[in-house]
Design a protein around this motif. Sequence first.
Motif, PDB file in Angstrom:
ATOM      1  N   ALA A 113      -0.964  16.721 -16.327  1.00  0.00           N
ATOM      2  CA  ALA A 113      -0.332  17.235 -15.120  1.00  0.00           C
ATOM      3  C   ALA A 113       1.168  16.951 -15.156  1.00  0.00           C
ATOM      4  CB  ALA A 113      -0.959  16.611 -13.877  1.00  0.00           C
ATOM      5  N   GLU A 114       1.960  17.976 -14.955  1.00  0.00           N
ATOM      6  CA  GLU A 114       3.405  17.828 -14.831  1.00  0.00           C
ATOM      7  C   GLU A 114       3.749  17.792 -13.345  1.00  0.00           C
ATOM      8  OE1 GLU A 114       7.377  20.543 -15.547  1.00  0.00           O
ATOM      9  OE2 GLU A 114       5.674  20.784 -16.913  1.00  0.00           O
ATOM     10  N   ILE A 115       4.228  16.665 -12.854  1.00  0.00           N
ATOM     11  CA  ILE A 115       4.465  16.493 -11.426  1.00  0.00           C
ATOM     12  C   ILE A 115       5.685  17.314 -10.995  1.00  0.00           C
ATOM     13  CG2 ILE A 115       4.932  14.845  -9.591  1.00  0.00           C
ATOM     14  CD1 ILE A 115       2.159  14.574 -10.845  1.00  0.00           C
ATOM     15  N   VAL A 116       5.479  18.125  -9.953  1.00  0.00           N
ATOM     16  CA  VAL A 116       6.554  18.935  -9.384  1.00  0.00           C
ATOM     17  C   VAL A 116       7.093  18.298  -8.110  1.00  0.00           C
ATOM     18  CG1 VAL A 116       7.134  21.196  -8.402  1.00  0.00           C
ATOM     19  CG2 VAL A 116       5.576  21.050 -10.375  1.00  0.00           C
ATOM     20  N   GLU A 117       6.194  17.768  -7.286  1.00  0.00           N
ATOM     21  CA  GLU A 117       6.569  17.130  -6.018  1.00  0.00           C
ATOM     22  C   GLU A 117       5.619  15.966  -5.793  1.00  0.00           C
ATOM     23  OE1 GLU A 117       9.039  17.286  -2.407  1.00  0.00           O
ATOM     24  OE2 GLU A 117       9.076  18.542  -4.198  1.00  0.00           O
ATOM     25  N   ASN A 118       6.148  14.828  -5.363  1.00  0.00           N
ATOM     26  CA  ASN A 118       5.309  13.634  -5.214  1.00  0.00           C
ATOM     27  C   ASN A 118       5.883  12.773  -4.101  1.00  0.00           C
ATOM     28  OD1 ASN A 118       3.594  11.460  -5.505  1.00  0.00           O
ATOM     29  ND2 ASN A 118       4.239  10.935  -7.584  1.00  0.00           N
ATOM     30  N   LYS A 119       5.122  12.630  -3.000  1.00  0.00           N
ATOM     31  CA  LYS A 119       5.638  11.891  -1.850  1.00  0.00           C
ATOM     32  C   LYS A 119       4.554  11.022  -1.220  1.00  0.00           C
ATOM     33  CE  LYS A 119       9.263  15.160  -0.501  1.00  0.00           C
ATOM     34  NZ  LYS A 119      10.371  14.232  -0.824  1.00  0.00           N
ATOM     35  N   GLN A 120       4.975   9.917  -0.657  1.00  0.00           N
ATOM     36  CA  GLN A 120       4.144   9.146   0.273  1.00  0.00           C
ATOM     37  C   GLN A 120       4.323   9.800   1.641  1.00  0.00           C
ATOM     38  OE1 GLN A 120       3.559   7.002   3.529  1.00  0.00           O
ATOM     39  NE2 GLN A 120       5.475   6.177   2.733  1.00  0.00           N
ATOM     40  N   ALA A 121       3.246  10.084   2.339  1.00  0.00           N
ATOM     41  CA  ALA A 121       3.312  11.005   3.482  1.00  0.00           C
ATOM     42  C   ALA A 121       2.826  10.403   4.795  1.00  0.00           C
ATOM     43  CB  ALA A 121       2.524  12.274   3.158  1.00  0.00           C
ATOM     44  N   GLY A 122       2.948   9.087   4.954  1.00  0.00           N
ATOM     45  CA  GLY A 122       2.539   8.484   6.224  1.00  0.00           C
ATOM     46  C   GLY A 122       1.253   7.695   6.089  1.00  0.00           C
ATOM     47  N   TRP A 123       0.708   7.293   7.219  1.00  0.00           N
ATOM     48  CA  TRP A 123      -0.468   6.430   7.176  1.00  0.00           C
ATOM     49  C   TRP A 123      -1.369   6.692   8.384  1.00  0.00           C
ATOM     50  CZ3 TRP A 123      -0.443   3.696  11.657  1.00  0.00           C
ATOM     51  CH2 TRP A 123       0.790   3.445  12.259  1.00  0.00           C
ATOM     52  N   ALA A 125       0.829  -1.207   0.000  1.00  0.00           N
ATOM     53  CA  ALA A 125       0.000   0.000   0.000  1.00  0.00           C
ATOM     54  C   ALA A 125       0.863   1.256   0.000  1.00  0.00           C
ATOM     55  CB  ALA A 125      -0.936  -0.015   1.205  1.00  0.00           C
ATOM     56  N   ARG A 126       1.924   1.247   0.794  1.00  0.00           N
ATOM     57  CA  ARG A 126       2.802   2.406   0.858  1.00  0.00           C
ATOM     58  C   ARG A 126       3.480   2.656  -0.492  1.00  0.00           C
ATOM     59  NH1 ARG A 126       7.123   1.927   3.636  1.00  0.00           N
ATOM     60  NH2 ARG A 126       7.378   4.108   4.238  1.00  0.00           N
ATOM     61  N   GLN A 127       3.922   1.599  -1.135  1.00  0.00           N
ATOM     62  CA  GLN A 127       4.646   1.748  -2.403  1.00  0.00           C
ATOM     63  C   GLN A 127       3.738   2.205  -3.544  1.00  0.00           C
ATOM     64  OE1 GLN A 127       6.550  -2.069  -2.879  1.00  0.00           O
ATOM     65  NE2 GLN A 127       7.754  -1.822  -1.004  1.00  0.00           N
ATOM     66  N   LEU A 128       2.435   1.961  -3.434  1.00  0.00           N
ATOM     67  CA  LEU A 128       1.505   2.355  -4.482  1.00  0.00           C
ATOM     68  C   LEU A 128       1.160   3.839  -4.453  1.00  0.00           C
ATOM     69  CD1 LEU A 128      -1.072  -0.586  -4.436  1.00  0.00           C
ATOM     70  CD2 LEU A 128       0.277   0.140  -6.406  1.00  0.00           C
ATOM     71  N   GLN A 129       1.405   4.515  -3.332  1.00  0.00           N
ATOM     72  CA  GLN A 129       0.820   5.837  -3.160  1.00  0.00           C
ATOM     73  C   GLN A 129       1.309   6.871  -4.164  1.00  0.00           C
ATOM     74  OE1 GLN A 129      -1.770   6.436  -1.228  1.00  0.00           O
ATOM     75  NE2 GLN A 129      -1.858   8.494  -2.113  1.00  0.00           N
ATOM     76  N   LYS A 130       2.574   6.877  -4.497  1.00  0.00           N
ATOM     77  CA  LYS A 130       3.072   7.875  -5.441  1.00  0.00           C
ATOM     78  C   LYS A 130       2.443   7.695  -6.822  1.00  0.00           C
ATOM     79  CE  LYS A 130       7.429   9.061  -5.298  1.00  0.00           C
ATOM     80  NZ  LYS A 130       8.900   8.999  -5.262  1.00  0.00           N
ATOM     81  N   ASP A 131       2.193   6.444  -7.200  1.00  0.00           N
ATOM     82  CA  ASP A 131       1.495   6.199  -8.467  1.00  0.00           C
ATOM     83  C   ASP A 131       0.058   6.708  -8.394  1.00  0.00           C
ATOM     84  OD1 ASP A 131       3.719   5.020  -9.626  1.00  0.00           O
ATOM     85  OD2 ASP A 131       3.139   2.994  -9.023  1.00  0.00           O
ATOM     86  N   TYR A 132      -0.594   6.490  -7.254  1.00  0.00           N
ATOM     87  CA  TYR A 132      -1.958   7.000  -7.086  1.00  0.00           C
ATOM     88  C   TYR A 132      -1.977   8.524  -7.103  1.00  0.00           C
ATOM     89  CZ  TYR A 132      -5.121   3.061  -6.369  1.00  0.00           C
ATOM     90  OH  TYR A 132      -5.939   1.971  -6.570  1.00  0.00           O
ATOM     91  N   ASN A 133      -0.962   9.161  -6.487  1.00  0.00           N
ATOM     92  CA  ASN A 133      -0.887  10.619  -6.529  1.00  0.00           C
ATOM     93  C   ASN A 133      -0.843  11.121  -7.968  1.00  0.00           C
ATOM     94  OD1 ASN A 133      -0.693  10.581  -3.726  1.00  0.00           O
ATOM     95  ND2 ASN A 133       1.487  11.043  -3.669  1.00  0.00           N
TER      96      ASN A 133
END
Length: 519
Positions: free
Chosen positions: A478-488, A71-79
């Motif tokens: 959308a051109e991504i400028v910043e993309n992070k997984q930010a906790g749970w 789940a954590r590893q998927l988040q940046k793709d979902y963002n």
Amino acid sequence: MSSASKPDYPPLALLSDDRLVALHSAIRDWQLTHGSLIKIGNWDDEDNIRARPIGTSIFPTLFPRSRFEEARQLQKDYNELYAAVAEDDTWLAEVLRDMLVSDPFAKALWSVHLKAKEAGYIQPLTMGIFRSDYMLHQQPVSAIDPSPGLAIKQVEFNTMSCAGGTHASIVNTMHHHLTATGLYTTPPTPPNPIHPSALPTTSTISNLVFALATAHAAYGPPKTALATATAILMPVQPFNINICDERPLEYGLWARAPPIPCHRVDFPTDFLARTTRAETGELLFYPPHSTQPVEVSVAYMRAGYDAGEHDEEGMEARVRIETSRAIKCPSVLGQLAGFKKVQQALAGAGVLERFLLSGNKGRVERIRGTFAPMYPLDETEVGLWARGQARRIETAGRYVLKPSLEGGGHNVYRGDIPEFLERAPEAEWRNWVLMEMIEPPKLRNVLLSAVGVHEGGVVSELGIFGTCIWKKRKGGGAEIVENKQAGWSFKTKADSVDEMSVVKGYGCFDTPCLVEDLL
């Protein structure tokens, strides 16, 4: 670990009554001293403040380590996915077509977008604070796969006013503290899985503060001579009961070096009274203690997610925000992207590939693997089939009926669905989505909430936070400028309860106790 339903977890049989009393007392004191509270009572009584502890679990709840990491590893793709969706108003208009005719909330938000589009959007940057919620699903035995396993299935994707980060952090720190004190210590046989290495940590508060600070910095210095400073503005609901989740983000911004001003304002009435839009588009806010305005760098919405907030004043406030130079978190299109109809549409053939242009087939399939089957209730062939499933009592028990609303308490479950549809106008059925029920494994825990103590079967929900800043491309996308997984965040409810909302009293904040296997 062997089956989680065995009576050795939680280790009640190995703890004395005195130890359980001590745990209960320690939890309540922790909540009181760390602000793990929901505000209640009479706001006119200025001499007293009434609050109740937020629901929490006594023990961490078992959860498979591999699924947590997935789940954590998927988040940046979902963002990246939802940033792209929020920049495609043509696709959103098609997906929400029925709702834009019959649903007042969708119509209101879309009207704000159209007015802003006609005026001309002037801020190319947008920010998202997202949360993707999952439950464990026990895969059935089949001829193809004779060994049942546990998969994560997405309950929903939140793009608007994603709450729970602060509460989750406080409860997580509490469980680590209780582990360190030895209150969970039990004899070595059978083994007790509660130990520091099994309890992950979350830095959600600092991660969200960092993301807001990054967006603030991206905005840059004031653009108009009317203001000498910039600030983040947080529109909030009046008579707010969830200040303990919101305020620490505000405090964290002020505590940075140098401080980042963050002001709260009640939405929409006080917002309209205390803000103006400069001729060149800057959003100016007049703090109560000053006659000098500040220029709003980021409008971080913690209000505007209820249909009732979009009366004439609410619409005027949202248009003022959308047509301003402030970075929106979220934009009104970002909010619409979180509708359940969008979640259902993303599962269609070729849809993920439309938005994840830079993605490989592997990550598309990983995202698709988290989707639970969802169906429209429209007049299409699949919609008519779903209507039949939902209207028959013998089949409705496999489903939950979902609207596009936030905050919990709005879904219709199983056997209640046929009667609900019988009472609802047929023209409004298309505003709902029919989702197959997720079948979680059998787990146990002890929960403390406003309704008392629950000891028995539980169901948990893992929420992964993500932060994202993107720039609208001239040709679309959308051109991504910043993309992070930010906790749970991690929430648990009694297995006899359908809804999960902790603020409304259904669920409890919790910590996953990571194990290698549950089955």
